[in-house]
Every structure is written in C-alpha cells, then in structure tokens.
Design a protein around this motif. Sequence first.
Motif, short mmCIF file in Angstrom:
data_model
loop_
_atom_site.label_atom_id
_atom_site.label_comp_id
_atom_site.label_asym_id
_atom_site.label_seq_id
_atom_site.Cartn_x
_atom_site.Cartn_y
_atom_site.Cartn_z
N GLN A 89 101.63 39.43 -41.70
CA GLN A 89 101.62 40.51 -40.73
C GLN A 89 100.73 41.65 -41.24
O GLN A 89 100.49 41.77 -42.44
CB GLN A 89 103.04 41.04 -40.50
CG GLN A 89 103.65 41.79 -41.67
CD GLN A 89 104.45 40.91 -42.60
OE1 GLN A 89 104.21 39.70 -42.67
NE2 GLN A 89 105.36 41.50 -43.34
N PRO A 90 100.22 42.51 -40.30
CA PRO A 90 99.43 43.66 -40.73
C PRO A 90 100.28 44.60 -41.59
O PRO A 90 101.47 44.76 -41.35
CB PRO A 90 99.03 44.34 -39.42
CG PRO A 90 99.25 43.32 -38.36
CD PRO A 90 100.37 42.45 -38.84
N MET A 91 99.64 45.21 -42.58
CA MET A 91 100.33 46.17 -43.45
C MET A 91 99.66 47.53 -43.31
O MET A 91 98.42 47.61 -43.26
CB MET A 91 100.26 45.72 -44.91
CG MET A 91 100.88 44.36 -45.19
SD MET A 91 102.67 44.35 -44.94
CE MET A 91 103.21 45.37 -46.30
N SER A 92 100.45 48.57 -43.23
CA SER A 92 99.88 49.91 -43.18
C SER A 92 98.96 50.09 -44.38
O SER A 92 99.34 49.79 -45.52
CB SER A 92 100.99 50.96 -43.21
OG SER A 92 100.45 52.26 -43.15
N ALA A 93 97.72 50.51 -44.13
CA ALA A 93 96.72 50.60 -45.20
C ALA A 93 97.18 51.53 -46.31
O ALA A 93 97.83 52.55 -46.06
CB ALA A 93 95.39 51.07 -44.63
N GLU A 94 96.83 51.15 -47.54
CA GLU A 94 97.25 51.96 -48.69
C GLU A 94 96.63 53.35 -48.63
O GLU A 94 97.16 54.31 -49.18
CB GLU A 94 96.86 51.24 -49.99
CG GLU A 94 97.69 49.97 -50.22
CD GLU A 94 97.46 49.38 -51.60
OE1 GLU A 94 96.30 49.32 -52.02
OE2 GLU A 94 98.45 48.98 -52.24
N GLY A 95 95.48 53.49 -47.94
CA GLY A 95 94.84 54.79 -47.83
C GLY A 95 95.25 55.55 -46.58
O GLY A 95 94.68 56.61 -46.27
N GLN A 96 96.24 55.04 -45.86
CA GLN A 96 96.68 55.67 -44.61
C GLN A 96 97.37 57.01 -44.90
O GLN A 96 98.33 57.09 -45.66
CB GLN A 96 97.65 54.75 -43.88
CG GLN A 96 98.36 55.37 -42.68
CD GLN A 96 97.44 55.50 -41.47
OE1 GLN A 96 96.88 54.54 -41.02
NE2 GLN A 96 97.31 56.72 -40.95
N GLU A 97 96.85 58.05 -44.27
CA GLU A 97 97.49 59.37 -44.39
C GLU A 97 98.63 59.47 -43.38
O GLU A 97 98.60 58.82 -42.34
CB GLU A 97 96.46 60.48 -44.16
CG GLU A 97 95.33 60.51 -45.18
CD GLU A 97 94.32 61.60 -44.88
OE1 GLU A 97 94.50 62.32 -43.87
OE2 GLU A 97 93.36 61.73 -45.66
N ALA A 98 99.62 60.28 -43.70
CA ALA A 98 100.74 60.46 -42.78
C ALA A 98 100.25 61.02 -41.46
O ALA A 98 99.42 61.95 -41.43
CB ALA A 98 101.77 61.40 -43.40
N VAL A 99 100.73 60.43 -40.37
CA VAL A 99 100.32 60.85 -39.03
C VAL A 99 101.38 61.78 -38.46
O VAL A 99 102.55 61.39 -38.33
CB VAL A 99 100.10 59.64 -38.11
CG1 VAL A 99 99.72 60.11 -36.71
CG2 VAL A 99 99.02 58.73 -38.68
N ASP A 100 100.99 63.01 -38.12
CA ASP A 100 101.92 64.00 -37.56
C ASP A 100 101.82 63.94 -36.04
O ASP A 100 100.87 64.48 -35.45
CB ASP A 100 101.56 65.39 -38.08
CG ASP A 100 102.60 66.44 -37.66
OD1 ASP A 100 103.52 66.08 -36.89
OD2 ASP A 100 102.47 67.61 -38.09
#
Length: 458
Positions: A89-100
């Motif tokens: 399954q897709p994984m949230s990218a390790e470089g993903q910043e928190a989305v407000d």
Amino acid sequence: MKISFENPDKVNGLMTLTVEEADYKEDVEKTLKDYRKRANIPGFRPGQVPMGMIKRQVGPQVKMDAINKLLGENLQKYITDNKIQMLGQPMSAEGQEAVDLEKPAPYTFKFDIAVAPEFKVELTEKDTIEYYEIKVDDKLIDQQVEMFASRAGHYDKVEEYDGDKRDMLKGDLRELDENGNTLEGGVTVEAAVLMPQYIKVEDQKKLFDGAKLGDIITFNPRKAYPDNDAEVASLLKIDSAEVANHTGDFSYQITEISRFVNAENNKELWDNVYGKEADIKDEKQFRETIATGLKGQLEGDSDYKFIQDVRAYAEKKVGKLQFPDAILKRIMLANNQDKGQEFVDKNYDMSVKELTWHLIKEQLAVANGVKVEDADVRESAIQMARAQFAQYGMNNVPDEYLKNYADEVLKKRENIDQFVEAALDRKLSATLKKVVKLKKKKVTLDEFNKLAAPAENA
C-alpha cells in the motif's frame, strides 16, 4: 487536483497530490446539508439547526473525510490508468510535512510508492525441466494395505505382555512409602492405562518385560517419564503442579492385557475403506483400487515438485531483482506492528524471496492464459478436505460432505489466499507441463521424498 509521479530508479516512486478547495467543496457542502437535515439538537426543530453551528461541530471532520476519500480515489485511479505495478500500500512520504487543514487550500500530500521491478521471464519448448513420476510398486501398495489394516484393527485380551506388539495394560496403581508398603493417603488409581513401550527410560521399561495378568510391578513414574510432568500427571490423575510431590515408587497390579491386532485383509476391510458401493470382490481388486488412488495422489505430489523446480529454474533465469527495500520494510512493519522491527529484520529476506516468485508466477500465468476462477479456489478447498479426511483413514467421504466442508472453510477470509495460491499452482503446473520439455524420471516414493525435501525446506 494535480498529480505528479516521480520514479527515477524504476522501483522507488514518489506521488504528489495537490488538493484545491474546488476539489472537495461540493462534497463537503452536500454532506453538511445532509447532516443538518438529520441533526437532533435541543432547542432547534429538525432541519432548522443553523449551518454555522453544524460547521463548527462537524465541519473539520467532514472536510478531512472528504479529502481522504478524494486522495484514495485519485491515487488508485492514477495507478490503474498508468499501469503502475504497486507493491503493498502507499505510505505517507518520509519527507511529508504536516498538513494543517484549518488553513486554506491548497494542500499537498506526498506518498512513497513501492513499484515492482521490471523483468521478463518466458518458458517455451526450448526449456527442459525434470518431472518425477513416482512408481506405484508392490512395496508402496503393501504399506497402504498395512495402514488400512492397522486403522481398522482392534484389541484382543491376552495373558502375557509383549512390548513389540503394542500391548496395552490396565491395572491398579498405588503409591508406596520408602519401605515399599502402600502409602497411607497416597495416590491410588484403579484401571490405570499404561503402554510400557512408550516409557522413555530403558531400565523402567524393562520392568514390564514378560509381565502376566495379576503380576505386581514396582516402578517409578517420575523416572519413567523424565522432564514430562504432563505424562506423569495424566497417569496419576493429578495436576501437573503436584507431580513434584510424588517422586517415589508405585506398585502396578496388572488386571488386563490387550494386544492390538490388525484387521484381516478381507471383504470387511475392503468395504470399510472404500464403501460397499465400490463392490470390491477380491484382494487383487483391492490392491488395484489402492494403486489407482495412489497414482492420483502421487501425481499431485509430482506436480508440486514440478512447480517447485519451475520456480528454481525461473528464478535462476530472472536473476536477482532490485526492490525498494526501505519502502517495503516500512510496509511490512505497518502490517506487523504487534511484532515490531525485529520481526521485519528477521523475515524481510524471505518475504522478498516469496515476493519474487509471486511476481514470476503472475507473469507466467498471464503469458500462458492461466486464470483462477471461483470454482478453482473451491476445488482447492475440497482437495484439502479430502486429504485431511484421508489422514484419518476416511477415504470414502461423500462428495457432498466434502463440498459442504470446503464451503465452511472458505467463509473465513483468512483462508482464501492459500487456496487461491494452491489453485494457481495447480493450474500453472498443468499448463507448463504442456509448454516446456519434460525430462521424465521414474522414482520410488523414498527416492522422491529425498528429492522433494530440499525444495520444501528452501
């Protein structure tokens, strides 16, 4: 919505999705209106709750749900439309910043995608693979006759114990004191069942040699079954925790000796094994019927060995594949959170080995037009049921019963994958036997088992 996909090394993919307000606004407004119609809030009539209050109460959650739904649908559509062979399954990218989500759109989401390595494997008549045919010889039939006769056997009463003949004893057990007398308040068991041939310690076992009805044998259960408190507890009819309190000698007065006798090889046995409807008239027909059954059973074993040899042959052809190890390990950890990183580290290599074969097998199946239908999965479950019953000597179980048993097993979703794989193996084996050049070898069952062992333990 904007979607981009980066896949520089062909196996590590990064998918970026940018969500604008227009992408989810209509869905959110519709959901809020539906919620307003159903809302039951004191002080307001149904359907008359101010929309501002509705938005404050459930607006953030509705917006989050709408965006999650949007992401899932568009991500899957992009993967399908662009024929990306995603692993796991897709994984949230390790470089993903928190989305407000309290801030205005746009919102950017990044996902790491594990992509299957590109390779091509093909099997043709130019490929030679060994196929082992197991000989149904007299020795094998004799063993089957012995097994059937043993399963249908019975116990006869005899006067003297013989450990070589699976004799079973019944007798009265009494705990003794240090002087060899019956211990007052000690353990007493009437009609205790004992099979001395299973005693672990030789000097304790020999105490029963040549014993006759009425003999009194003095032995030590704790010494007879060292390191097996459960066995001692079962014999003495006590809890395992109490075994340590009964380490002395016991007397055992033999009241009954029963000897196991195989069933006779006659009409009664033949009907017991195959049913009266088989109408087996003589021993020759009985052996022929056994041979026919063995041939079908052993052909299945040969096919299993063949598909394992196909696997080894194809894996060698393909060579070592590059996998997105970091992403796959994260997926494996996410799916086994209760087992932790140690489980991933220990099992990852084997998981990749199985994944490699799965990808090869899928490619071979597509290339040769092999498809698994619901009926194939059900047949795998029926075969499993038939094999299980056969282990208990039940060879004439009605087909209707087997089908019902299989249907019950298939109701559990966790069972389905194994039957799908078994069906694919069976159909792929049958197809590839007609595609490749078979180098057939006739072997005995003993020889086959030695050949098959490495493949099963690989």
